[in-house]
Design a protein around this motif. Structure first.
Motif, PDB file in Angstrom:
ATOM      1  N   TYR A  23      -7.311  49.019  -4.368  1.00  0.00           N
ATOM      2  CA  TYR A  23      -6.300  49.100  -5.790  1.00  0.00           C
ATOM      3  C   TYR A  23      -5.682  47.535  -5.222  1.00  0.00           C
ATOM      4  O   TYR A  23      -5.560  47.254  -6.860  1.00  0.00           O
ATOM      5  N   THR A  24      -5.668  46.490  -4.080  1.00  0.00           N
ATOM      6  CA  THR A  24      -5.382  45.738  -4.379  1.00  0.00           C
ATOM      7  C   THR A  24      -5.708  44.574  -4.880  1.00  0.00           C
ATOM      8  O   THR A  24      -5.216  43.936  -6.096  1.00  0.00           O
ATOM      9  N   HIS A  25      -7.124  44.401  -5.287  1.00  0.00           N
ATOM     10  CA  HIS A  25      -7.872  44.278  -6.016  1.00  0.00           C
ATOM     11  C   HIS A  25      -7.835  44.365  -8.186  1.00  0.00           C
ATOM     12  O   HIS A  25      -8.169  43.108  -8.760  1.00  0.00           O
ATOM     13  N   LEU A  26      -7.149  45.154  -7.905  1.00  0.00           N
ATOM     14  CA  LEU A  26      -7.122  46.274  -9.469  1.00  0.00           C
ATOM     15  C   LEU A  26      -5.418  45.761 -10.021  1.00  0.00           C
ATOM     16  O   LEU A  26      -5.392  45.252 -11.133  1.00  0.00           O
ATOM     17  N   THR A  27      -4.957  44.902  -9.018  1.00  0.00           N
ATOM     18  CA  THR A  27      -3.125  44.890  -8.731  1.00  0.00           C
ATOM     19  C   THR A  27      -3.320  43.646  -9.089  1.00  0.00           C
ATOM     20  O   THR A  27      -2.897  42.591 -10.568  1.00  0.00           O
ATOM     21  N   VAL A  28      -4.170  42.887  -8.856  1.00  0.00           N
ATOM     22  CA  VAL A  28      -4.724  41.084  -8.943  1.00  0.00           C
ATOM     23  C   VAL A  28      -4.988  41.134  -9.967  1.00  0.00           C
ATOM     24  O   VAL A  28      -4.586  40.807 -10.949  1.00  0.00           O
ATOM     25  N   PHE A  29      -6.171  41.645 -10.663  1.00  0.00           N
ATOM     26  CA  PHE A  29      -6.610  41.395 -11.658  1.00  0.00           C
ATOM     27  C   PHE A  29      -6.082  41.488 -13.042  1.00  0.00           C
ATOM     28  O   PHE A  29      -5.380  41.280 -13.808  1.00  0.00           O
ATOM     29  N   ILE A  30      -5.077  42.847 -13.255  1.00  0.00           N
ATOM     30  CA  ILE A  30      -3.751  43.194 -14.362  1.00  0.00           C
ATOM     31  C   ILE A  30      -2.999  41.828 -13.902  1.00  0.00           C
ATOM     32  O   ILE A  30      -2.771  41.574 -15.476  1.00  0.00           O
ATOM     33  N   VAL A  31      -2.066  41.411 -12.886  1.00  0.00           N
ATOM     34  CA  VAL A  31      -1.182  40.638 -13.067  1.00  0.00           C
ATOM     35  C   VAL A  31      -1.789  39.399 -13.472  1.00  0.00           C
ATOM     36  O   VAL A  31      -1.363  39.136 -14.451  1.00  0.00           O
ATOM     37  N   VAL A  32      -2.866  39.922 -13.421  1.00  0.00           N
ATOM     38  CA  VAL A  32      -3.622  37.430 -13.652  1.00  0.00           C
ATOM     39  C   VAL A  32      -4.294  37.140 -15.203  1.00  0.00           C
ATOM     40  O   VAL A  32      -3.655  36.915 -15.947  1.00  0.00           O
ATOM     41  N   ASN A  33      -4.644  38.280 -15.086  1.00  0.00           N
ATOM     42  CA  ASN A  33      -5.273  39.021 -16.417  1.00  0.00           C
ATOM     43  C   ASN A  33      -4.001  39.281 -17.727  1.00  0.00           C
ATOM     44  O   ASN A  33      -4.285  38.266 -18.635  1.00  0.00           O
ATOM     45  N   THR A  34      -2.999  39.258 -17.198  1.00  0.00           N
ATOM     46  CA  THR A  34      -2.245  39.152 -18.511  1.00  0.00           C
ATOM     47  C   THR A  34      -1.491  38.329 -17.960  1.00  0.00           C
ATOM     48  O   THR A  34      -0.898  37.001 -19.236  1.00  0.00           O
ATOM     49  N   MET A  35      -1.489  37.198 -17.098  1.00  0.00           N
ATOM     50  CA  MET A  35      -0.506  36.170 -17.205  1.00  0.00           C
ATOM     51  C   MET A  35      -2.001  35.295 -18.041  1.00  0.00           C
ATOM     52  O   MET A  35      -0.304  34.570 -18.755  1.00  0.00           O
ATOM     53  N   ILE A  36      -2.893  35.202 -18.242  1.00  0.00           N
ATOM     54  CA  ILE A  36      -3.532  34.496 -19.129  1.00  0.00           C
ATOM     55  C   ILE A  36      -3.349  34.927 -19.758  1.00  0.00           C
ATOM     56  O   ILE A  36      -3.775  34.262 -21.626  1.00  0.00           O
ATOM     57  N   ILE A  37      -3.199  36.178 -20.961  1.00  0.00           N
ATOM     58  CA  ILE A  37      -3.553  36.730 -22.124  1.00  0.00           C
ATOM     59  C   ILE A  37      -1.578  35.826 -22.804  1.00  0.00           C
ATOM     60  O   ILE A  37      -1.784  35.246 -24.047  1.00  0.00           O
ATOM     61  N   ILE A  38      -0.400  36.053 -22.109  1.00  0.00           N
ATOM     62  CA  ILE A  38       0.313  35.226 -22.369  1.00  0.00           C
ATOM     63  C   ILE A  38       0.475  33.856 -22.101  1.00  0.00           C
ATOM     64  O   ILE A  38       0.837  33.688 -22.963  1.00  0.00           O
ATOM     65  N   VAL A  39       0.164  32.948 -22.080  1.00  0.00           N
ATOM     66  CA  VAL A  39      -0.726  32.300 -21.782  1.00  0.00           C
ATOM     67  C   VAL A  39      -0.924  31.753 -22.966  1.00  0.00           C
ATOM     68  O   VAL A  39      -0.906  30.593 -23.638  1.00  0.00           O
ATOM     69  N   ASN A  40      -2.042  32.761 -22.958  1.00  0.00           N
ATOM     70  CA  ASN A  40      -3.319  32.335 -24.315  1.00  0.00           C
ATOM     71  C   ASN A  40      -1.965  31.998 -26.094  1.00  0.00           C
ATOM     72  O   ASN A  40      -2.290  31.719 -26.461  1.00  0.00           O
ATOM     73  N   VAL A  41      -1.555  33.290 -25.946  1.00  0.00           N
ATOM     74  CA  VAL A  41      -0.868  33.649 -26.785  1.00  0.00           C
ATOM     75  C   VAL A  41       0.215  32.758 -27.340  1.00  0.00           C
ATOM     76  O   VAL A  41       0.073  31.797 -27.914  1.00  0.00           O
ATOM     77  N   GLN A  42       0.693  31.972 -25.878  1.00  0.00           N
ATOM     78  CA  GLN A  42       1.560  30.856 -26.427  1.00  0.00           C
ATOM     79  C   GLN A  42       0.937  29.275 -27.038  1.00  0.00           C
ATOM     80  O   GLN A  42       2.109  28.640 -27.198  1.00  0.00           O
ATOM     81  N   ASN A  43      -0.132  29.914 -26.464  1.00  0.00           N
ATOM     82  CA  ASN A  43      -0.287  28.061 -26.165  1.00  0.00           C
ATOM     83  C   ASN A  43      -1.759  28.100 -28.357  1.00  0.00           C
ATOM     84  O   ASN A  43      -2.155  27.428 -28.205  1.00  0.00           O
ATOM     85  N   LEU A  44      -1.209  29.692 -28.372  1.00  0.00           N
ATOM     86  CA  LEU A  44      -1.997  29.203 -30.196  1.00  0.00           C
ATOM     87  C   LEU A  44      -1.240  28.372 -30.793  1.00  0.00           C
ATOM     88  O   LEU A  44      -0.551  28.400 -31.225  1.00  0.00           O
ATOM     89  N   ASP A  45      -2.479  27.494 -31.722  1.00  0.00           N
ATOM     90  CA  ASP A  45      -2.515  26.918 -32.263  1.00  0.00           C
ATOM     91  C   ASP A  45      -2.158  28.092 -33.650  1.00  0.00           C
ATOM     92  O   ASP A  45      -2.602  29.137 -34.079  1.00  0.00           O
ATOM     93  N   GLU A  46      -1.403  27.114 -34.675  1.00  0.00           N
ATOM     94  CA  GLU A  46      -1.430  27.987 -36.416  1.00  0.00           C
ATOM     95  C   GLU A  46      -2.566  28.945 -36.567  1.00  0.00           C
ATOM     96  O   GLU A  46      -3.038  27.860 -37.324  1.00  0.00           O
TER      97      GLU A  46
END
Length: 102
Positions: A23-46
């Motif tokens: 469950y710790t592994h799952l939590t870290v997976f969700i948090v880190v991948n959510t942050m990666i998705i947020i960063v990728n969405v913010q850095n999308l070119d038009e």
């Protein structure tokens, strides 16, 4: 009988530690991948698409590892049943007891 209870407690404690680790592994997976998705969405070119392999590659490969971890924690009891572990412990304790008397 006290030794048996202590052994059962130790086995249960090991099991809980494995489940907690998953469950710790799952939590870290969700948090880190959510942050990666947020960063990728913010850095999308038009006009750039969000759906690229590089966006999901971390989640994909880490997800495979997470699935393997989950299977190692939960699958043995699904295949062998919950009573299998208790029967095996009793069997090994009987063998140990019989070997002491020989």
């Amino acid at each position: 009988m006290e030794n048996y209870d202590e052994i059962k407690y130790q086995e249960a404690a090991k099991r809980v530690k494995k489940i907690k680790g998953f469950y710790t592994h799952l939590t870290v997976f969700i948090v880190v991948n959510t942050m990666i998705i947020i960063v990728n969405v913010q850095n999308l070119d038009e006009g750039e698409s969000f759906f690229k392999f590089k966006t999901f590659s971390t989640a994909l490969f880490w997800g495979i590892g997470l699935a393997a971890h989950g299977l190692s924690v939960f699958l043995p009891s699904l295949i062998m049943g919950k009573d299998w572990e208790e029967k095996k412990i009793k069997e090994l304790m009987e063998k140990e007891k019989n070997n002491k008397w020989e």
